[in-house]
Design a protein around this motif. Structure first.
Motif, short mmCIF file in Angstrom:
data_model
loop_
_atom_site.label_atom_id
_atom_site.label_comp_id
_atom_site.label_asym_id
_atom_site.label_seq_id
_atom_site.Cartn_x
_atom_site.Cartn_y
_atom_site.Cartn_z
N ARG A 31 -85.54 70.29 45.87
CA ARG A 31 -86.32 71.47 46.22
C ARG A 31 -87.64 71.14 46.90
NH1 ARG A 31 -87.77 73.87 41.30
NH2 ARG A 31 -88.62 75.58 42.50
N SER A 32 -87.99 69.86 47.03
CA SER A 32 -89.28 69.49 47.60
C SER A 32 -89.30 69.76 49.10
CB SER A 32 -89.58 68.02 47.33
OG SER A 32 -88.73 67.19 48.08
N ALA A 33 -90.50 70.01 49.61
CA ALA A 33 -90.66 70.35 51.03
C ALA A 33 -90.21 69.20 51.93
CB ALA A 33 -92.11 70.72 51.31
N GLY A 34 -90.57 67.98 51.55
CA GLY A 34 -90.19 66.83 52.37
C GLY A 34 -88.69 66.66 52.47
N ILE A 36 -86.42 69.04 52.01
CA ILE A 36 -85.86 70.17 52.76
C ILE A 36 -86.01 69.93 54.26
CG2 ILE A 36 -86.17 72.63 53.28
CD1 ILE A 36 -86.80 73.02 50.29
N LEU A 37 -87.20 69.49 54.68
CA LEU A 37 -87.41 69.22 56.11
C LEU A 37 -86.50 68.11 56.61
CD1 LEU A 37 -91.28 69.50 56.36
CD2 LEU A 37 -89.59 71.07 57.30
N ARG A 46 -80.39 73.93 55.28
CA ARG A 46 -81.13 73.63 54.06
C ARG A 46 -80.20 72.98 53.03
NH1 ARG A 46 -85.75 77.49 52.35
NH2 ARG A 46 -85.22 76.38 50.46
#
Length: 112
Positions: A31-34, A36-37, A46
């Motif tokens: 679930r972390s932003a890094g 996901i990106l 996603r």
């Protein structure tokens, strides 16, 4: 970490294949932003983190009540994860022996 085969085969084991903290860490990483990106950049979509959440819930249920259903769910999930990792073929062909000229000096490049 327990031996997954004995845990699954006996169905009387006292721990899951991994500690519940590992499932929680994997779910939080997913679930972390890094992540996901990175996943969106590589795969164009996603990441689906629902399986990690299901595994965490099953692990916690196993720790609380030793539910056979939770144990079965974790075993099936681990087997599916192993099978998914094995289905990818190697990118490079592995050599059986080094090339015949491996020890020759490298050609000198022209100075530019």
């Amino acid at each position: 970490m327990a031996v997954a085969g004995s845990w699954q085969a006996s169905m009387l084991g006292s721990w899951p294949p991994r500690p519940c903290e590992v499932y929680r860490a994997e779910w939080e990483l997913c679930r972390s932003a890094g992540h996901i990106l990175h996943h969106y950049y590589v795969h164009g979509e996603r990441p689906d983190c629902r399986q990690w959440l299901r595994d965490l819930a099953s692990c916690l249920e196993w720790e609380e009540s030793h539910s056979p259903q939770a144990q079965r769910s974790l075993c099936e999930s681990e087997q599916a994860r192993v099978q998914a990792a094995r289905k990818h073929t190697l990118v490079w062909a592995l050599r059986q022996k080094p090339p015949a000229d491996w020890n020759l000096p490298l050609p000198l490049e022209k100075d530019k």
